[in-house]
Scaffold this active site. Sequence first.
Site, PDB file in Angstrom:
ATOM      1  N   TYR A 155      -9.191   3.763   1.424  1.00  0.00           N
ATOM      2  CA  TYR A 155      -9.496   3.024   0.220  1.00  0.00           C
ATOM      3  C   TYR A 155      -9.224   3.784  -0.980  1.00  0.00           C
ATOM      4  O   TYR A 155      -9.567   4.892  -1.079  1.00  0.00           O
ATOM      5  CB  TYR A 155     -10.189   1.919  -0.240  1.00  0.00           C
ATOM      6  CG  TYR A 155     -10.410   0.825   0.844  1.00  0.00           C
ATOM      7  CD1 TYR A 155      -9.301  -0.149   0.818  1.00  0.00           C
ATOM      8  CD2 TYR A 155     -11.446   0.756   1.709  1.00  0.00           C
ATOM      9  CE1 TYR A 155      -9.358  -1.182   1.577  1.00  0.00           C
ATOM     10  CE2 TYR A 155     -11.514  -0.589   2.497  1.00  0.00           C
ATOM     11  CZ  TYR A 155     -10.613  -1.530   2.179  1.00  0.00           C
ATOM     12  OH  TYR A 155     -10.300  -2.583   3.226  1.00  0.00           O
ATOM     13  N   HIS A 191     -14.137  -9.972  -3.967  1.00  0.00           N
ATOM     14  CA  HIS A 191     -13.871  -8.862  -3.105  1.00  0.00           C
ATOM     15  C   HIS A 191     -15.089  -8.463  -2.288  1.00  0.00           C
ATOM     16  O   HIS A 191     -15.228  -7.700  -1.681  1.00  0.00           O
ATOM     17  CB  HIS A 191     -13.464  -7.582  -3.936  1.00  0.00           C
ATOM     18  CG  HIS A 191     -12.292  -7.603  -4.309  1.00  0.00           C
ATOM     19  ND1 HIS A 191     -11.784  -7.771  -5.744  1.00  0.00           N
ATOM     20  CD2 HIS A 191     -10.971  -7.304  -3.779  1.00  0.00           C
ATOM     21  CE1 HIS A 191     -10.541  -7.800  -5.742  1.00  0.00           C
ATOM     22  NE2 HIS A 191     -10.042  -7.519  -4.619  1.00  0.00           N
ATOM     23  N   ARG A 222       0.600  -2.194  -6.123  1.00  0.00           N
ATOM     24  CA  ARG A 222      -0.119  -1.342  -5.029  1.00  0.00           C
ATOM     25  C   ARG A 222       0.242  -2.067  -3.635  1.00  0.00           C
ATOM     26  O   ARG A 222       0.644  -3.054  -3.547  1.00  0.00           O
ATOM     27  CB  ARG A 222      -1.612  -1.105  -5.208  1.00  0.00           C
ATOM     28  CG  ARG A 222      -2.409  -2.529  -4.935  1.00  0.00           C
ATOM     29  CD  ARG A 222      -3.923  -2.556  -5.114  1.00  0.00           C
ATOM     30  NE  ARG A 222      -4.397  -1.594  -3.900  1.00  0.00           N
ATOM     31  CZ  ARG A 222      -5.076  -2.481  -3.035  1.00  0.00           C
ATOM     32  NH1 ARG A 222      -5.033  -3.868  -2.851  1.00  0.00           N
ATOM     33  NH2 ARG A 222      -5.595  -1.705  -2.009  1.00  0.00           N
ATOM     34  N   TYR A 264     -13.401  -5.213  10.107  1.00  0.00           N
ATOM     35  CA  TYR A 264     -12.980  -5.911   8.788  1.00  0.00           C
ATOM     36  C   TYR A 264     -11.406  -6.349   8.872  1.00  0.00           C
ATOM     37  O   TYR A 264     -11.066  -7.750   8.492  1.00  0.00           O
ATOM     38  CB  TYR A 264     -12.987  -5.026   7.520  1.00  0.00           C
ATOM     39  CG  TYR A 264     -12.500  -5.828   6.345  1.00  0.00           C
ATOM     40  CD1 TYR A 264     -13.072  -7.206   5.833  1.00  0.00           C
ATOM     41  CD2 TYR A 264     -11.316  -5.386   5.477  1.00  0.00           C
ATOM     42  CE1 TYR A 264     -12.715  -7.695   4.695  1.00  0.00           C
ATOM     43  CE2 TYR A 264     -11.027  -6.029   4.507  1.00  0.00           C
ATOM     44  CZ  TYR A 264     -11.371  -7.233   4.043  1.00  0.00           C
ATOM     45  OH  TYR A 264     -10.964  -8.086   2.938  1.00  0.00           O
TER      46      TYR A 264
END
Lengths: 193, 316, 356
Positions: C38, C198, C228, C321
């Site tokens: 990330y 989030h 993004r 995840y």
Amino acid sequence: MLHSDIKSRPTYRALEPDLAAAGHLLVIEAATLQPGGLAGLADAFAPVVANLHTWLVGEALAAPGLGKPWHLPAVADVVDALACATRGYGIGDRLYVQGTEPFLWSVATAAAIVGFGPGQLQLCHAGSLQRRVWCTHCHGVTEQVTTNVVPCAGCGRHLLVRDHFSRRLGAFMGVMVDAEAPGEIPAIEEVFA
Amino acid sequence: MIGDTLLLQVAAVTDIAPGLRHLRLVAADGGKLPPAAAGAHVQFVLEGAARTWRNAYSLVSRPGARDAWEIIVRRVPASRGGSAFIHEQLEVGDRLLAGWPGNLFAPVRIARHHLMIAGGIGITPFLSYLAEFGFTGAGHALHVCCRESEKDVFAPWLGSSPAVAFHWDADGHRLDIPALLASQPAGTHLYVCGPAAMNDEVMAAAAVAGWPASHVHCEHFGSALFGGEAFRAFLVRSGIELEVAEDESLLDAIERAGVAAPCLCRGGACGVCVTPLLEGEAEHRDHFLSADERAAGRLIMPCVSRARAGRLVLDL
Amino acid sequence: MSIAFKPEETFRGDYSYRNSDAAILRFPFPFPEDKYMYSVNIEPHVRSGPSDVFIRPFDVDEHYIAECRDRAITLERDPGRCQVLPHMMLAQWDTLELLMENLSADYPEHFSLTKEGDDFGSRWTWTNRPLGIEQSFIFGDAATLPCEPFEYITRQAQGDFAICDQRDDNLYMDAGMVTSQADWSLEFDVGMSFMEWHGPVPLAHQTGVFERALKYLLMLRLGQPVRRLNWTMTINPRLDTSPESFPEWGTDRASVTPDNAGSKVHLRVELQTLWRLPRSNAILFPIRCYLASLDDLARVPKWGARLHRVLSSLPPQLVEYKGLTRYLPAALAWLSRHDDGAELPIGTEAGVDTLT
């Protein structure tokens, strides 16, 4: 599990009167009170007792030092009472709630409807860690969940109880645990006693 | 709807009172302007003979207007000179550069009631608020505190709404701010725009009345959106000495000198342009560096940050 | 630009969705390097980029008609996939205006918009030729549309949409049209703050990614959208991989073998853009989804090899995840046949003009 660090999980803390506020409403789920709990609250709220209203929900306990408490049978009555307040609430008022998580969020949701903002609200978790679980599939709600996996009260699927929490629903997310491999259900454990 | 600057043309200039000038501005190419929201401001580039000013003014045109923008400019006696330029030099037909609208003072749309308090020319952002609330039907009240003589200047801009009240400094006409703030229902949001002393008084009274900070909003004018004092920088590896002008970023100046600097967001968030700082003290404006990194003083993000004092020496 | 739509393809049942060669070559492959982690990989959403999906602010491709139909099917079964809190009406109109203006300007042979004025109260006429829609309505008057303006326009757009209200130095997800999500529930998340929605994302909170991203977005400017890429994997070309329908698609994950992974396993790339909206000051968050099978991707040698390396080195928390645990070994076994270990150039470009 209460101490999960997931960011959607609210953090709770002991109630403390906001001395700048105009009026104070304290709502307590009586069944969650520990011995001496009311006395502790009376100490904390002593500075504002002149402008304090106390609602005790469930058992009709005496509450010395907390004004003349109003007794309400159940959380649904709190929701009704908030909605029906004839004079409404002021921007300077504060609402303090103590109880189990489903209780806290039932009251918080009703308070938001009558205009209380998050800055006017304090929530203190007390009593059981049992969870309200919202089924992602049928959108039904299962109450008083104490296990990591629970059959949904709505659709019967076995739901894995996630830590992800919705304030709007006052509930944790439940997702079918054996959707990838039907029948593969992990050991069910008591984790939210 | 992508862009950052627009060339405008002055379509009309009206002096609505001594020291108050109304401007109507259209796109110089005859096209449409981007729509703007209630509470929006626009930064204008005012090219004087000797220097350039960048002043921000609230739009008083109706929200969403795309044919023209309108502003009301008060001549500030001891200003940096931008308002004097508008009052003395700007004429119909003149062209000027402007940024796209920004908004640091938008109404909070979850509010159950909007309470606005304006001091003098501080009514300007609330003109667009009133237009929006008129359209959406949101409950609102505007209290205008001004000199008695200004009442007739502002009144035509406010329509005949019963939600607007004027107050001035005479017995029976002063606004009782503590009483007003003590009587508001839960769910009200308070907005204040006026002279600093009035803003401070209202904010203090709100705190006394128990208003949560999240429900109290004050228009902060004059905070620079970009730019600042000019400063010098030296790029060690390139051997280049830079003069960073007041209206450009350090990154702009580096690029102007032909030095390739990695960058991505140009807004102080992504961290791509982080550059070792060898000498000098930075004024950090980014959202990326940690408090420890700032304290150490060895890194800078040239897309937004500047020199606090003296010359910066970068490893670039 | 004329687009050869494929109106009959499906994203469920027989899964007849296929990419043309041109669609594969323009796929927004998200991995510039052999490892993934990330980051705040936000950049200005300008009309350029390594793939022509970036050329127009709202990209329309050959799957447009089929995706709109799939959305309609999902909404029919679960209307809760579109949620709009009551204070978001201005943001609804902002979204409608932004989409209609951009689509009609960028694809004039497919969409057109005529206006009698720009202000609320003006009559507008919208024509959507691929879907056969012509609608005259009053801008600002929801009663003149068949449904509320946000639902109306996002039923005619590819990708999911969320709208974030900005207040109290935070963003709240107070509206959304979400029928092709990577396993998150709008009905559960609606109304949440930026950090709350989030919440389930692993690893990123600790590095401060979300704090920085939030601060940046609060300052997002009108006229300067940003973008993004995000990604995950999906079994079968399925758009509706919601938690709501997990019981329907969960077992697909157990169906992957090293032999069928090429056609079963899809890389799902989200082109996420963020737009400051003019009247509401809210932020529109379109999430445009692109799907390509491993078969498709391996026809670009650089992409097949790079995907193998990225997935081989993915941290276990992200594997979990993103829901890859059950089939990742099979996908890697398939991909390993397309990775000779040679060094690959940095960057996401295909590096070829035609497919092997």
